[in-house]
Structure formats: C-alpha cells, structure tokens
Design a protein around this motif. Structure first.
Motif, mmCIF file in Angstrom:
data_model
loop_
_atom_site.group_PDB
_atom_site.id
_atom_site.type_symbol
_atom_site.label_atom_id
_atom_site.label_comp_id
_atom_site.label_asym_id
_atom_site.label_seq_id
_atom_site.Cartn_x
_atom_site.Cartn_y
_atom_site.Cartn_z
ATOM 1 N N ARG A 83 -48.629 -10.917 -26.161
ATOM 2 C CA ARG A 83 -50.101 -10.976 -26.150
ATOM 3 C C ARG A 83 -50.581 -11.999 -25.122
ATOM 4 O O ARG A 83 -51.550 -11.763 -24.390
ATOM 5 C CB ARG A 83 -50.612 -11.341 -27.547
ATOM 6 N N LEU A 84 -49.911 -13.138 -25.074
ATOM 7 C CA LEU A 84 -50.307 -14.196 -24.146
ATOM 8 C C LEU A 84 -50.129 -13.751 -22.700
ATOM 9 O O LEU A 84 -51.003 -13.976 -21.845
ATOM 10 C CB LEU A 84 -49.485 -15.450 -24.439
ATOM 11 N N ARG A 85 -49.017 -13.089 -22.404
ATOM 12 C CA ARG A 85 -48.788 -12.607 -21.039
ATOM 13 C C ARG A 85 -49.797 -11.524 -20.668
ATOM 14 O O ARG A 85 -50.250 -11.450 -19.510
ATOM 15 C CB ARG A 85 -47.361 -12.084 -20.905
ATOM 16 N N SER A 86 -50.169 -10.684 -21.631
ATOM 17 C CA SER A 86 -51.189 -9.667 -21.366
ATOM 18 C C SER A 86 -52.527 -10.313 -21.039
ATOM 19 O O SER A 86 -53.237 -9.881 -20.131
ATOM 20 C CB SER A 86 -51.340 -8.744 -22.586
ATOM 21 N N LEU A 87 -52.861 -11.360 -21.787
ATOM 22 C CA LEU A 87 -54.127 -12.063 -21.551
ATOM 23 C C LEU A 87 -54.132 -12.726 -20.182
ATOM 24 O O LEU A 87 -55.132 -12.663 -19.446
ATOM 25 C CB LEU A 87 -54.338 -13.096 -22.654
ATOM 26 N N ILE A 88 -53.031 -13.380 -19.814
ATOM 27 C CA ILE A 88 -52.947 -14.015 -18.494
ATOM 28 C C ILE A 88 -53.106 -12.966 -17.398
ATOM 29 O O ILE A 88 -53.822 -13.175 -16.410
ATOM 30 C CB ILE A 88 -51.608 -14.763 -18.341
ATOM 31 N N SER A 89 -52.465 -11.823 -17.575
ATOM 32 C CA SER A 89 -52.525 -10.770 -16.567
ATOM 33 C C SER A 89 -53.949 -10.261 -16.362
ATOM 34 O O SER A 89 -54.416 -10.125 -15.230
ATOM 35 C CB SER A 89 -51.605 -9.614 -16.968
ATOM 36 N N VAL A 90 -54.655 -10.009 -17.459
ATOM 37 C CA VAL A 90 -55.980 -9.407 -17.340
ATOM 38 C C VAL A 90 -57.008 -10.409 -16.825
ATOM 39 O O VAL A 90 -58.011 -10.022 -16.212
ATOM 40 C CB VAL A 90 -56.407 -8.797 -18.692
ATOM 41 N N CYS A 91 -56.766 -11.696 -17.048
ATOM 42 C CA CYS A 91 -57.706 -12.731 -16.590
ATOM 43 C C CYS A 91 -57.270 -13.384 -15.285
ATOM 44 O O CYS A 91 -57.923 -14.323 -14.806
ATOM 45 C CB CYS A 91 -57.877 -13.803 -17.669
ATOM 46 N N CYS A 92 -56.177 -12.894 -14.705
ATOM 47 C CA CYS A 92 -55.608 -13.504 -13.514
ATOM 48 C C CYS A 92 -56.598 -13.665 -12.356
ATOM 49 O O CYS A 92 -56.492 -14.624 -11.585
ATOM 50 C CB CYS A 92 -54.392 -12.705 -13.059
ATOM 51 N N PRO A 93 -57.588 -12.747 -12.184
ATOM 52 C CA PRO A 93 -58.492 -12.893 -11.036
ATOM 53 C C PRO A 93 -59.196 -14.236 -10.926
ATOM 54 O O PRO A 93 -59.484 -14.687 -9.818
ATOM 55 C CB PRO A 93 -59.504 -11.762 -11.270
ATOM 56 N N PHE A 94 -59.463 -14.894 -12.071
ATOM 57 C CA PHE A 94 -60.157 -16.178 -11.962
ATOM 58 C C PHE A 94 -59.281 -17.367 -12.379
ATOM 59 O O PHE A 94 -59.757 -18.489 -12.480
ATOM 60 C CB PHE A 94 -61.463 -16.182 -12.778
ATOM 61 N N LEU A 95 -57.981 -17.128 -12.615
ATOM 62 C CA LEU A 95 -57.093 -18.222 -12.990
ATOM 63 C C LEU A 95 -56.450 -18.851 -11.751
ATOM 64 O O LEU A 95 -56.423 -18.245 -10.680
ATOM 65 C CB LEU A 95 -55.993 -17.712 -13.917
ATOM 66 N N ALA A 96 -55.949 -20.069 -11.932
ATOM 67 C CA ALA A 96 -55.175 -20.719 -10.873
ATOM 68 C C ALA A 96 -53.908 -19.887 -10.671
ATOM 69 O O ALA A 96 -53.008 -19.884 -11.512
ATOM 70 C CB ALA A 96 -54.830 -22.150 -11.281
ATOM 71 N N THR A 97 -53.841 -19.165 -9.571
ATOM 72 C CA THR A 97 -52.865 -18.088 -9.397
ATOM 73 C C THR A 97 -51.418 -18.552 -9.539
ATOM 74 O O THR A 97 -50.631 -17.947 -10.275
ATOM 75 C CB THR A 97 -53.059 -17.429 -8.027
ATOM 76 N N ALA A 98 -51.046 -19.619 -8.844
ATOM 77 C CA ALA A 98 -49.648 -20.066 -8.882
ATOM 78 C C ALA A 98 -49.246 -20.480 -10.288
ATOM 79 O O ALA A 98 -48.167 -20.127 -10.771
ATOM 80 C CB ALA A 98 -49.446 -21.212 -7.901
ATOM 81 N N ASP A 99 -50.101 -21.237 -10.959
ATOM 82 C CA ASP A 99 -49.800 -21.679 -12.322
ATOM 83 C C ASP A 99 -49.724 -20.494 -13.274
ATOM 84 O O ASP A 99 -48.828 -20.421 -14.121
ATOM 85 C CB ASP A 99 -50.869 -22.649 -12.817
ATOM 86 N N ALA A 100 -50.679 -19.566 -13.155
ATOM 87 C CA ALA A 100 -50.697 -18.404 -14.048
ATOM 88 C C ALA A 100 -49.417 -17.598 -13.903
ATOM 89 O O ALA A 100 -48.812 -17.178 -14.898
ATOM 90 C CB ALA A 100 -51.916 -17.534 -13.757
ATOM 91 N N GLY A 101 -48.978 -17.388 -12.656
ATOM 92 C CA GLY A 101 -47.746 -16.648 -12.429
ATOM 93 C C GLY A 101 -46.530 -17.373 -12.988
ATOM 94 O O GLY A 101 -45.635 -16.748 -13.583
ATOM 95 N N ARG A 102 -46.500 -18.682 -12.813
ATOM 96 C CA ARG A 102 -45.361 -19.458 -13.332
ATOM 97 C C ARG A 102 -45.304 -19.396 -14.845
ATOM 98 O O ARG A 102 -44.226 -19.177 -15.434
ATOM 99 C CB ARG A 102 -45.482 -20.924 -12.874
ATOM 100 N N PHE A 103 -46.449 -19.576 -15.503
ATOM 101 C CA PHE A 103 -46.449 -19.540 -16.962
ATOM 102 C C PHE A 103 -46.079 -18.150 -17.477
ATOM 103 O O PHE A 103 -45.333 -18.022 -18.456
ATOM 104 C CB PHE A 103 -47.812 -19.965 -17.509
ATOM 105 N N ALA A 104 -46.593 -17.106 -16.827
ATOM 106 C CA ALA A 104 -46.253 -15.749 -17.254
ATOM 107 C C ALA A 104 -44.749 -15.510 -17.181
ATOM 108 O O ALA A 104 -44.150 -14.911 -18.084
ATOM 109 C CB ALA A 104 -47.003 -14.720 -16.412
#
Length: 478
Positions: free
Chosen positions: A251-272
C-alpha cells in the motif's frame, strides 16, 4: 489544551541497558515511580471516540490527563488536557465536554493500570530542548501482564527535526523501533484479547485537503499498519500479521508511486526500492505459510517445517537489521519534517484531493486495462503484472474514496469494491498455482494432470470475467 509533540521508541531490555550506560544522556536527572489508572465506560465510549483518560499518581500528587487525536494524522502529535486533581476518581466534566455528552450519563470505571519507573533527562541542543523519558514497568489488566520498555522524546522547544536528530544518535547506540501504539492502546489490547493481526484503519481525508497533506497522512497510516503488525508478529509469530506487514508495504509503495509527481524524486525512489526489499525479505516465509495450509499435491511437495521456520527466522533477521531500522526512522523523519516535497513548486502538491484523485485513479484504471488485454493468453509473469496493477488500483481507490462523498459515488464505490475483491481472489488463486507449482510433487497420472489443466482453464475464465466486471464498473470518482 496543549499539543504534545513526542517520538516514542520501543526498546528491548538489552537496548535499555546500552542507552542508560552510554555517555550520550549521562546520569538520569530525576527518577519517579508512576501508577496510572485508565478509565472508560463499559462500552468503551472514550476509546471508540479516540480519547483516553488516566489518573496518574506521582510523588507530586494526582494528575488527570485526557489525550485525543491531533489536528492531523501524526505519529508525533496528540492533543492533551492535563490538570491536578484531588481524587483518584475522574472528574467527568472535561471529557464530557469533549464528547458532547451529559457528565451524569458517563459511567466511568478503571480498566487497567500502568506501573512504571520513569527516568528523566533534559537534552539541550542549539535548535531545541527535549525531555527524554525512559519508562520501564508493566501494564496490568486483571490477571494479564505486559512488560513495558519505551523511550519518549518530547519536544519542549524547537522543530520536529531536533527529535529525529537525537533519535539518530540513539540508534547508533542501540536498536529500537518507532512506537505507534500508546500505553492506553496497549492496555486495551491486553485487556480484551491478543490479536493475530491488524487490518489497516481507514483515515478519512477531507475532499479539500491538499494532495501533499493527504499523502503525508495516508503514508503515516501505512506506517502504523506495518508497525502494529510487526509488534504482533515479533510477539506471536502470527502468519496473518506477516501477511499484513506485506500488505502495508505494498500500500505504501502504491501511494508513493501515485503521488510521485510532487514528491522529492530521488528520495521517493529510494524509499520505494527499500520497501520493496523489505517486503521481499518476508516473501518466502509467507509463501511457505500458505503452502503449509494446503491439503493437495502442491503442499505434498513443500519443503519441511524446518524450512518454513528457517524462512521465518530470516524474516525476523531482516526486520531486526540496521537496514530496516534505519529505513523506518529515515522515512518517518522524511514525512514528519516535511522533506517529502520536491524542491520545485509543483502545483499538484497544493491541489485539492478531490481534483488530484480522479486523474490518478483514471490513470491506474487505464494501466490495468492495457496490461490485461488477451488475459487468458498471457504468461504467468504477465498475469502477475496484471495482479499488481489491480492491487495498486484497489489500494489507491481505498485511499482516495473518502474524497467522493455523494450518494452516487458511494453506491458506485461499493460495486467497484465488490468487483475488485472478486478479481483479487481469482488472481490470487492463479498466482498461488504459479508460485507453488515448482514446489509440488510431480504428478505422473495423465488423467489427474488433464483435470488440473481443465481446472486452470476454469480459473482463467473466472478471473477474466471478474476483470471485465471491474473495468465495466462506473468510476466512482466521476
């Protein structure tokens, strides 16, 4: 009313000793014994409304404390009402006012007691001041006892990042896990029954909340879902708790993916990717748990019970690894300190959820339609991608459904949810066959092998029909 900002750390006895003996905190500046009795009504009205009420006995006297939910979802902040009292019986006026009920209608009584020895330190830093409280003791509910060892870092001045900076220094001394369950919640769980798992609790974001704020709240709810089940798993080795941990991470990875456009990209990818690693570390234990419950030839070829226990040991080792502990601390700091937003001012971060959600859901629905074309002719690996796409759509629909509150939207969502549940069941059965077949005893009987092929064809047709029902369901977000 005050807002209490604190970070709770769950410790083992060995971790307690290492932290107390380390020079970081030094000798405790104060040690007190506290006896806290928690009260509620027979039908647990306070707990069901998100409140707790305790009377705490200390050397300085009696204190009544009411705690409630904060203004926004947070593992750090809760609302608190505290004042001295003369009696060990609660004053009903304060809590009755918060609940909007007549005080005379409240039948409060003691439910459980928390006995702790509290050691206190005050840590001064250039950017803030922190009260550090180490609580060691137990929770008592009738004849049930639960040991307690937790460190609370309460921010007295400064910003939230000061708490995480101190937590990082403590993690270098001894391992800990982020605490998501209050003493009151632990007491209710102990009093009622030990759970084998916890399902995710739905957070209801307002339709007008900014997409970024919705992401933060929903991500914190996923962290809580994971940690609640991790505690159960570590205590009981419950297979369903392991499964729910994997659900929380997906669920968390799905949420990061769908909100990725406005997230800090490098951090979001690393956490995913790190959450993918952690979920993968639990996969073998989950597969062998499922296999051990089957009565058919798939189970007959399973590895031994020793192998299943070995897989669970590996899962426990992954959860206890510094990599996993670092991940949870870093991710919580990323969320709580507002570092999850990208450096550029992406307008989608401030967009109301009711505007952001429809585009996200429509995009996921199109992806599912595209990946599921010629469904019955797909390979097992391709059907697994369909299953993942369906799960992602389901999770994001569950996250965003509260943003659509009309009667029509609710009717459509119920139909969508039923269709999606059926699809997930059918895809799950197909995935079990694909995953477990390599472990099965080879079947040399051609007649049985032919029947197995027929059964697989039936499963494919049912899954295809369920898929068509999901894609035909009217979007609840329109």
């Amino acid at each position: 009313m005050a807002s209490e900002i604190e970070l709770k750390l769950e410790l083992t006895p060995d971790a307690v000793a290492r932290i107390v003996e380390a020079p970081l905190l030094g000798p405790a500046q104060r040690t007190v014994r506290q006896v806290s009795t928690y009260h509620d009504t027979p039908d647990l009205l306070l707990s069901r409304s998100g409140f707790s009420l305790r009377i705490r006995k200390t050397p300085d006297g009696l204190v009544q404390t009411i705690k409630g939910p904060g203004e926004s979802p947070s593992l750090l902040m809760r609302s608190e009402w505290e004042r001295p009292v003369e009696s060990e019986h609660p004053d009903k006026g304060d809590i009755a006012g918060l609940l909007g009920v007549d005080p005379s209608a409240l039948r409060l009584g003691p439910l459980f007691t928390v006995l702790v020895e509290r050691q206190l330190w005050y840590v001064e830093a250039p950017e803030g001041r922190i009260e550090v409280a180490l609580d060691q003791g137990e929770i008592i509910a009738g004849d049930r006892h639960l040991p307690l060892a937790e460190l609370e870092l309460e921010l007295k001045s400064g910003e939230e990042h000061v708490l995480f900076a101190l937590a990082r220094r403590l993690l270098a001394i001894a391992p800990f896990r982020i605490g998501v369950t209050s003493k009151a919640e632990k007491g209710f769980l102990l009093r009622d029954r030990l759970l084998s798992h916890r399902k995710p609790e739905a957070w209801q974001p307002d339709p007008d909340i900014a997409a970024a704020a919705a992401f933060r709240g929903l991500a914190l709810s996923c962290v809580a879902h994971f940690r609640e089940n991790e505690d159960i798993y570590l205590q009981l080795a419950a297979p369903e708790a392991l499964h729910q941990m994997r659900v929380a991470l997906r669920r968390l990875r799905s949420l990061i993916s769908v909100c990725c456009p406005f997230l800090a990209t490098a951090d979001a990818g690393r956490f995913a990717e790190e959450f993918r690693w952690l979920a993968g570390s639990l996969a073998q234990a989950r597969n062998l748990d499922v296999l051990s419950t089957r009565p058919d030839r798939l189970a007959a070829g399973a590895a031994s019970e020793e192998a299943r226990l070995s897989a669970h040991a590996a899962a426990g080792a992954a959860l206890a690894s510094m990599r996993a502990l670092d991940l949870m601390l870093d991710f919580n700091a990323w969320l709580q300190c507002g570092r999850f937003l990208g450096t550029g001012a992406d307008p989608r971060a401030d967009e109301p959820l009711r505007d952001f959600a429809p585009r996200a859901l429509a995009r996921l629905r199109r992806r599912l339609r595209k990946r599921s074309r010629s469904f019955c002719d797909l390979s097992d690996a391709e059907r697994h991608e369909v299953r993942k796409a369906a799960k992602r759509l389901r999770y994001v629909a569950e996250f965003f459904q509260p943003a659509f509150r009309s009667a029509r939207a609710e009717r459509r969502y119920r139909r969508f949810a039923l269709a999606m549940e059926a699809l997930q069941d059918h895809l799950g059965v197909l995935n079990d066959h694909a995953t477990l077949e390599p472990l099965a005893v080879p079947d040399a009987d051609p007649q049985r092998a032919g029947k197995a092929g027929e059964e697989r064809a039936r499963l494919l047709r049912r899954a295809e029909a369920a898929l068509e029902a999901v894609l035909a369901a009217k979007p609840f977000w329109k």
